[in-house]
Design a protein around this motif. Structure first.
Motif, short mmCIF file in Angstrom:
data_model
loop_
_atom_site.label_atom_id
_atom_site.label_comp_id
_atom_site.label_asym_id
_atom_site.label_seq_id
_atom_site.Cartn_x
_atom_site.Cartn_y
_atom_site.Cartn_z
N SER A 1 13.58 30.38 19.17
CA SER A 1 12.86 30.96 20.30
C SER A 1 13.78 31.57 21.34
CB SER A 1 11.98 29.89 20.96
OG SER A 1 10.99 29.45 20.06
N VAL A 2 15.09 31.43 21.12
CA VAL A 2 16.08 32.01 22.05
C VAL A 2 17.08 32.79 21.21
CG1 VAL A 2 17.68 31.54 23.95
CG2 VAL A 2 15.83 29.92 23.47
N PRO A 3 16.69 33.98 20.75
CA PRO A 3 17.54 34.71 19.80
C PRO A 3 18.93 35.03 20.37
CG PRO A 3 15.36 35.72 20.00
CD PRO A 3 15.45 34.70 21.07
N ASP A 4 19.92 34.90 19.51
CA ASP A 4 21.28 35.36 19.83
C ASP A 4 21.93 34.66 21.02
OD1 ASP A 4 23.47 37.00 19.16
OD2 ASP A 4 23.01 38.35 20.81
N ILE A 51 33.55 52.14 29.58
CA ILE A 51 33.53 51.71 28.18
C ILE A 51 32.13 51.87 27.63
CG2 ILE A 51 35.43 50.04 28.16
CD1 ILE A 51 33.19 47.90 28.60
N PRO A 52 32.02 52.05 26.33
CA PRO A 52 30.68 52.06 25.76
C PRO A 52 30.15 50.63 25.76
CG PRO A 52 32.32 52.27 24.03
CD PRO A 52 33.06 52.28 25.34
N GLY A 53 28.88 50.46 25.98
CA GLY A 53 28.30 49.12 25.97
C GLY A 53 26.89 49.18 25.43
N ALA A 54 26.54 48.16 24.65
CA ALA A 54 25.18 48.06 24.14
C ALA A 54 24.89 46.58 24.00
CB ALA A 54 25.05 48.77 22.80
N LEU A 55 23.66 46.26 23.71
CA LEU A 55 23.31 44.87 23.49
C LEU A 55 24.13 44.38 22.31
CD1 LEU A 55 21.47 42.70 24.65
CD2 LEU A 55 19.75 43.35 22.94
N ASP A 56 24.93 43.34 22.57
CA ASP A 56 25.89 42.88 21.59
C ASP A 56 25.30 41.71 20.81
OD1 ASP A 56 28.43 42.48 20.38
OD2 ASP A 56 28.84 40.87 21.80
N ARG A 57 25.52 41.73 19.50
CA ARG A 57 25.17 40.53 18.72
C ARG A 57 26.32 39.57 18.89
NH1 ARG A 57 20.05 40.00 17.95
NH2 ARG A 57 20.51 38.40 16.41
N HIS A 58 26.01 38.33 19.26
CA HIS A 58 27.09 37.40 19.57
C HIS A 58 27.52 36.62 18.35
CE1 HIS A 58 25.16 38.23 23.43
NE2 HIS A 58 26.36 38.04 23.92
N PRO A 59 28.79 36.76 17.95
CA PRO A 59 29.28 35.92 16.87
C PRO A 59 29.24 34.46 17.34
CG PRO A 59 30.93 37.56 17.52
CD PRO A 59 29.84 37.61 18.52
N VAL A 60 28.87 33.57 16.45
CA VAL A 60 28.82 32.15 16.81
C VAL A 60 30.13 31.49 16.37
CG1 VAL A 60 27.60 29.97 16.42
CG2 VAL A 60 26.33 32.12 16.58
N PRO A 61 30.84 30.85 17.30
CA PRO A 61 32.12 30.23 16.93
C PRO A 61 31.89 29.09 15.94
CG PRO A 61 31.48 29.57 19.15
CD PRO A 61 30.51 30.62 18.71
N ASN A 62 32.79 28.95 14.97
CA ASN A 62 32.67 27.83 14.04
C ASN A 62 33.87 26.89 14.10
OD1 ASN A 62 34.50 29.48 12.80
ND2 ASN A 62 33.60 29.36 10.77
N ILE A 63 34.86 27.24 14.93
CA ILE A 63 36.03 26.38 15.05
C ILE A 63 36.44 26.24 16.53
CG2 ILE A 63 38.52 26.16 14.55
CD1 ILE A 63 37.06 25.73 12.03
N GLN A 64 36.77 25.03 16.91
CA GLN A 64 37.31 24.79 18.24
C GLN A 64 38.74 24.27 18.11
OE1 GLN A 64 35.30 21.76 20.60
NE2 GLN A 64 36.04 22.74 22.47
N VAL A 65 39.63 24.85 18.89
CA VAL A 65 41.03 24.41 18.87
C VAL A 65 41.39 23.92 20.27
CG1 VAL A 65 43.42 25.08 18.42
CG2 VAL A 65 41.56 26.17 17.15
N ARG A 66 41.79 22.67 20.37
CA ARG A 66 42.22 22.12 21.66
C ARG A 66 43.72 21.88 21.60
NH1 ARG A 66 38.08 18.62 20.38
NH2 ARG A 66 36.12 18.89 21.49
N VAL A 67 44.40 22.39 22.60
CA VAL A 67 45.86 22.30 22.62
C VAL A 67 46.29 21.62 23.91
CG1 VAL A 67 48.01 23.63 22.61
CG2 VAL A 67 46.04 24.42 21.29
N MET A 68 47.23 20.71 23.79
CA MET A 68 47.72 20.04 24.98
C MET A 68 49.21 19.76 24.80
SD MET A 68 46.00 16.75 26.80
CE MET A 68 46.44 15.57 25.56
N GLY A 69 49.97 20.04 25.83
CA GLY A 69 51.40 19.76 25.72
C GLY A 69 52.08 19.94 27.06
N ALA A 70 53.30 19.44 27.15
CA ALA A 70 54.09 19.66 28.36
C ALA A 70 54.16 21.17 28.58
CB ALA A 70 55.47 19.07 28.19
N ASP A 71 53.92 21.60 29.80
CA ASP A 71 53.87 23.04 30.06
C ASP A 71 55.25 23.66 29.85
OD1 ASP A 71 52.81 25.47 30.77
OD2 ASP A 71 53.23 25.20 32.90
N ARG A 72 55.29 24.67 29.01
CA ARG A 72 56.51 25.46 28.82
C ARG A 72 56.10 26.84 28.34
NH1 ARG A 72 57.01 26.27 23.50
NH2 ARG A 72 56.30 24.66 22.07
N ALA A 73 56.99 27.79 28.52
CA ALA A 73 56.67 29.15 28.10
C ALA A 73 56.53 29.19 26.58
CB ALA A 73 57.78 30.10 28.55
#
Lengths: 168, 177
Positions: free
Chosen positions: B98-101, A74-96
């Motif tokens: 000081s710790v980019p990205d 795969i092509p790869g380069a230094l990636d800019r990391h998107p910063v997450p702005n939402i967290q979703v927590r899910v919990m339930g009786a296990d089922r498909a």
């Protein structure tokens, strides 16, 4: 992208990364985690080696530790990391279907999942499914929350919270 | 005024412990103005500490507008800040000029009382909570040569390590538990 999976035991990471280093590879971002008794590695590897040579270099270690190995160029380069702005927590009786149902609702709002991890826990006979999703959304919290109403009515606990990242 | 160059990891100077400010003079005020300009020049930072620009003195700037999480103090320049009381803890995501990205989850106290001086040397005491308290802890860490990456618990989950991080010059468990 190198994928390695095998029964968990001590020494897998050391043996694999040593073999890669000796083969002249440079390691990038990785996810290494135990899933249901297996140790799993997904690893970005960079090095002058074509895939076949890499597989060769890993063959002795893979055989020794009982690892299955898969390589995708795969092509790869230094990636800019998107910063997450939402967290979703899910919990339930296990089922498909829980994951599909929750993530379909999220996808319909344009939610981009950056990380998802899940566990099945609880007592035998009463398994509980717990999932934690981090991602980016352009929608207001209320919109996401409302979109989950149907699932909640069916007994799945879904908690949606903003992630405020402090930069200092 | 000037935007100062930022030290970024792996610059070893970021691990240096800063000295208390003794002279509350024009030079200090000029520096504080430059530090503020540097903070504003970067990506939406709510705080900055003097050692981040290579000046190893105990001075931080915090700016959490009151709309974020209720009662905050807005723009603050705190000299020789010291946390004298901690309460509660909470996980939150942090990043750093000081710790980019890179961002990660860090446990911080949720309520603080701190003592500090203003730029003219006047002593003041403040109470902070939530997001603003987190910013203060992050910036004061810089004065002790600590980065948030030294405290990252996990990027993956909400779980936290049982043992509180122990560091140079700061007793473990000093978060008031």
């Amino acid at each position: 992208m190198l994928t390695l999976v095998g029964e968990d035991r001590p020494g897998i990471v050391a043996a694999v990364t040593r073999a890669l280093y000796d083969a002249g590879c440079n390691l990038g971002e990785a996810s290494m985690i135990r899933l249901g008794g297996n140790f799993t590695i997904m690893l970005m590897v960079n090095g002058g080696q074509p895939g076949a040579r890499l597989e060769e270099a890993l063959a002795p270690v893979a055989a020794d530790l009982g690892l299955r190995c898969h390589i995708d160029p795969i092509p790869g380069a230094l990636d800019r990391h998107p910063v997450p702005n939402i967290q979703v927590r899910v919990m339930g009786a296990d089922r498909a279907g829980i994951v599909a149902e929750v993530t379909e609702v999220l996808a319909a709002t344009g939610f981009n999942i950056l990380e998802l991890d899940s566990s099945v826990c609880g007592e035998p006979g009463r398994p509980l499914y717990i999932m934690n999703i981090l991602g980016c959304s352009g929608e207001a919290l209320e919109v996401l929350d409302e979109a989950m109403a149907g699932l909640r009515a069916r007994g799945v606990s879904i908690d949606i919270a903003p992630i405020e990242t402090m930069i200092g | 005024m000037a935007v100062l160059p930022l030290l970024t990891v792996p610059d070893a100077r970021l691990g240096q412990v800063s000295e208390p400010v003794v002279d509350f003079d024009a030079d200090l005020r000029r520096f504080a103005a430059d530090l503020e300009e540097t903070r504003l020049a970067g990506p939406a930072a709510v705080g900055i500490a003097a050692p981040q620009v290579g000046r190893f003195q105990r001075l931080i700037i915090i700016d959490v507008p009151p709309k974020k999480g209720g009662a905050t103090h807005g723009h603050l320049v705190l000299v020789n800040p010291e946390i004298v009381h901690w309460e509660g803890w909470e996980m939150g995501r942090e990043g750093c000029l000081s710790v980019p990205d890179y961002t990660g989850n860090v446990i911080r106290a949720t309520r603080l009382r701190l003592q500090a001086q203003t730029l003219d040397g006047t002593a003041r005491e403040l109470e902070m909570e939530g997001f603003e308290a987190r910013v203060a802890q992050h910036e004061i860490d810089h004065l002790d040569g600590l980065l948030f990456v030294d405290r990252v618990v996990s990027r993956r989950t909400d779980l936290f390590r049982r043992k509180v991080y122990r560091s140079r010059g700061r007793p473990a468990g000093s978060d008031g538990h």
